[in-house]
Design a protein around this motif. Structure first.
Motif, PDB file in Angstrom:
ATOM      1  N   ASN A  77      46.388  43.954  33.334  1.00 29.58           N
ATOM      2  CA  ASN A  77      47.061  42.612  34.009  1.00 29.58           C
ATOM      3  C   ASN A  77      47.940  42.834  35.058  1.00 29.58           C
ATOM      4  OD1 ASN A  77      47.918  40.163  33.911  1.00 29.58           O
ATOM      5  ND2 ASN A  77      48.648  40.063  31.930  1.00 29.58           N
ATOM      6  N   TYR A  78      47.840  42.291  36.205  1.00 36.81           N
ATOM      7  CA  TYR A  78      48.615  42.066  37.313  1.00 36.81           C
ATOM      8  C   TYR A  78      49.673  41.549  37.249  1.00 36.81           C
ATOM      9  CZ  TYR A  78      44.888  45.516  39.113  1.00 36.81           C
ATOM     10  OH  TYR A  78      44.255  46.459  39.537  1.00 36.81           O
ATOM     11  N   ARG A  79      50.985  41.923  37.459  1.00 36.21           N
ATOM     12  CA  ARG A  79      52.059  41.135  37.353  1.00 36.21           C
ATOM     13  C   ARG A  79      52.252  40.148  38.501  1.00 36.21           C
ATOM     14  NH1 ARG A  79      57.236  45.441  36.292  1.00 36.21           N
ATOM     15  NH2 ARG A  79      56.091  46.594  34.412  1.00 36.21           N
ATOM     16  N   ASP A  80      51.942  40.726  39.548  1.00 31.14           N
ATOM     17  CA  ASP A  80      52.052  39.635  40.769  1.00 31.14           C
ATOM     18  C   ASP A  80      51.099  38.365  40.597  1.00 31.14           C
ATOM     19  OD1 ASP A  80      53.596  41.577  41.723  1.00 31.14           O
ATOM     20  OD2 ASP A  80      52.034  42.492  43.136  1.00 31.14           O
ATOM     21  N   PHE A  81      49.944  38.500  40.022  1.00 30.58           N
ATOM     22  CA  PHE A  81      49.191  37.197  39.799  1.00 30.58           C
ATOM     23  C   PHE A  81      49.015  36.890  38.485  1.00 30.58           C
ATOM     24  CE2 PHE A  81      47.426  40.015  43.236  1.00 30.58           C
ATOM     25  CZ  PHE A  81      47.765  39.133  44.464  1.00 30.58           C
ATOM     26  N   GLY A  82      49.338  37.574  37.402  1.00 36.26           N
ATOM     27  CA  GLY A  82      49.413  37.105  36.185  1.00 36.26           C
ATOM     28  C   GLY A  82      47.962  37.030  35.647  1.00 36.26           C
ATOM     29  N   LEU A  83      47.116  37.637  36.236  1.00 33.56           N
ATOM     30  CA  LEU A  83      45.495  37.813  35.976  1.00 33.56           C
ATOM     31  C   LEU A  83      45.119  38.989  35.666  1.00 33.56           C
ATOM     32  CD1 LEU A  83      44.468  35.321  38.800  1.00 33.56           C
ATOM     33  CD2 LEU A  83      44.516  34.851  36.421  1.00 33.56           C
ATOM     34  N   SER A  84      43.966  39.041  34.675  1.00 33.41           N
ATOM     35  CA  SER A  84      43.535  40.523  34.512  1.00 33.41           C
ATOM     36  C   SER A  84      42.570  40.864  35.758  1.00 33.41           C
ATOM     37  CB  SER A  84      42.701  40.632  33.136  1.00 33.41           C
ATOM     38  OG  SER A  84      41.611  39.614  33.279  1.00 33.41           O
ATOM     39  N   GLY A  85      42.190  42.261  35.628  1.00 31.04           N
ATOM     40  CA  GLY A  85      41.535  42.918  36.769  1.00 31.04           C
ATOM     41  C   GLY A  85      40.103  42.237  37.249  1.00 31.04           C
ATOM     42  N   HIS A  86      39.509  42.031  36.146  1.00 32.02           N
ATOM     43  CA  HIS A  86      38.066  41.809  36.358  1.00 32.02           C
ATOM     44  C   HIS A  86      38.139  40.223  36.992  1.00 32.02           C
ATOM     45  CE1 HIS A  86      38.174  40.185  32.129  1.00 32.02           C
ATOM     46  NE2 HIS A  86      37.439  39.306  32.461  1.00 32.02           N
ATOM     47  N   ILE A  87      38.994  39.128  36.409  1.00 30.22           N
ATOM     48  CA  ILE A  87      39.338  37.761  36.936  1.00 30.22           C
ATOM     49  C   ILE A  87      39.872  37.830  38.393  1.00 30.22           C
ATOM     50  CG2 ILE A  87      40.541  35.702  36.434  1.00 30.22           C
ATOM     51  CD1 ILE A  87      38.250  36.082  34.442  1.00 30.22           C
ATOM     52  N   LEU A  88      40.752  38.625  38.560  1.00 27.55           N
ATOM     53  CA  LEU A  88      41.369  38.813  39.681  1.00 27.55           C
ATOM     54  C   LEU A  88      40.275  39.134  41.145  1.00 27.55           C
ATOM     55  CD1 LEU A  88      44.150  38.898  41.477  1.00 27.55           C
ATOM     56  CD2 LEU A  88      44.042  41.280  41.015  1.00 27.55           C
ATOM     57  N   ARG A  89      39.375  40.038  40.487  1.00 29.28           N
ATOM     58  CA  ARG A  89      38.468  40.587  41.483  1.00 29.28           C
ATOM     59  C   ARG A  89      37.351  39.164  41.785  1.00 29.28           C
ATOM     60  NH1 ARG A  89      33.369  43.522  41.213  1.00 29.28           N
ATOM     61  NH2 ARG A  89      33.096  44.522  43.285  1.00 29.28           N
ATOM     62  N   GLU A  90      37.016  38.672  40.811  1.00 26.69           N
ATOM     63  CA  GLU A  90      36.112  37.569  40.993  1.00 26.69           C
ATOM     64  C   GLU A  90      36.897  36.345  41.821  1.00 26.69           C
ATOM     65  OE1 GLU A  90      35.183  35.821  37.419  1.00 26.69           O
ATOM     66  OE2 GLU A  90      33.952  37.635  36.431  1.00 26.69           O
ATOM     67  N   MET A  91      38.258  36.115  41.693  1.00 25.53           N
ATOM     68  CA  MET A  91      38.822  35.067  42.524  1.00 25.53           C
ATOM     69  C   MET A  91      38.957  35.805  43.850  1.00 25.53           C
ATOM     70  SD  MET A  91      41.722  33.542  39.832  1.00 25.53           S
ATOM     71  CE  MET A  91      42.114  32.230  40.730  1.00 25.53           C
ATOM     72  N   VAL A  92      39.133  37.130  44.094  1.00 27.53           N
ATOM     73  CA  VAL A  92      39.368  37.382  45.675  1.00 27.53           C
ATOM     74  C   VAL A  92      37.937  37.278  46.276  1.00 27.53           C
ATOM     75  CG1 VAL A  92      39.635  39.500  46.848  1.00 27.53           C
ATOM     76  CG2 VAL A  92      41.010  38.963  44.917  1.00 27.53           C
ATOM     77  N   LEU A  93      36.947  37.676  45.457  1.00 34.41           N
ATOM     78  CA  LEU A  93      35.544  37.653  45.959  1.00 34.41           C
ATOM     79  C   LEU A  93      35.230  36.119  46.249  1.00 34.41           C
ATOM     80  CD1 LEU A  93      33.503  40.315  43.999  1.00 34.41           C
ATOM     81  CD2 LEU A  93      34.442  40.457  46.158  1.00 34.41           C
TER      82      LEU A  93
END
Length: 105
Positions: A77-93
């Motif tokens: 879980n990333y503090r800056d975004f409040g999202l887990s790694g794979h969800i964060l990656r999907e949103m960035v892509l």
């Protein structure tokens, strides 16, 4: 997706932590003052420690976990975004997070 029971348990811990926050702080202050004050007897110090022991364990802030805002996942879980790694990656892509750079790992 995390199990609903785990998410509800975490919410219950958050409520308990808020409820007992000031009681825990005051007990800590008493302990610090008791350590500095030599005149207090051993029984008085044990009584102060008994106050902290009577507070529920799940109300301790150390027992709280950060969870993903979307999925409820507790790991990666990333503090800056409040999202887990794979969800964060999907949103960035998908270019949904401004300022985040894409990487292909």
């Amino acid at each position: 997706m995390a199990r609903k029971s785990l998410i509800q348990r975490e919410k219950k811990r958050q409520k308990l932590e808020q409820k007992y926050h000031f009681i825990r702080l005051s007990a800590r202050k008493e302990i610090r003052s008791a350590r500095k004050d030599i005149s207090k007897s051993r029984e008085e110090k044990q009584e102060i420690h008994g106050k902290i022991e009577s507070i529920p364990r799940n109300s301790a802030p150390i027992r709280l976990h950060r969870r993903c805002f979307l999925t409820g996942r507790s790991r990666a879980n990333y503090r800056d975004f409040g999202l887990s790694g794979h969800i964060l990656r999907e949103m960035v892509l998908a270019s949904l997070l401004p300022g985040a750079k894409r990487s292909s790992w």
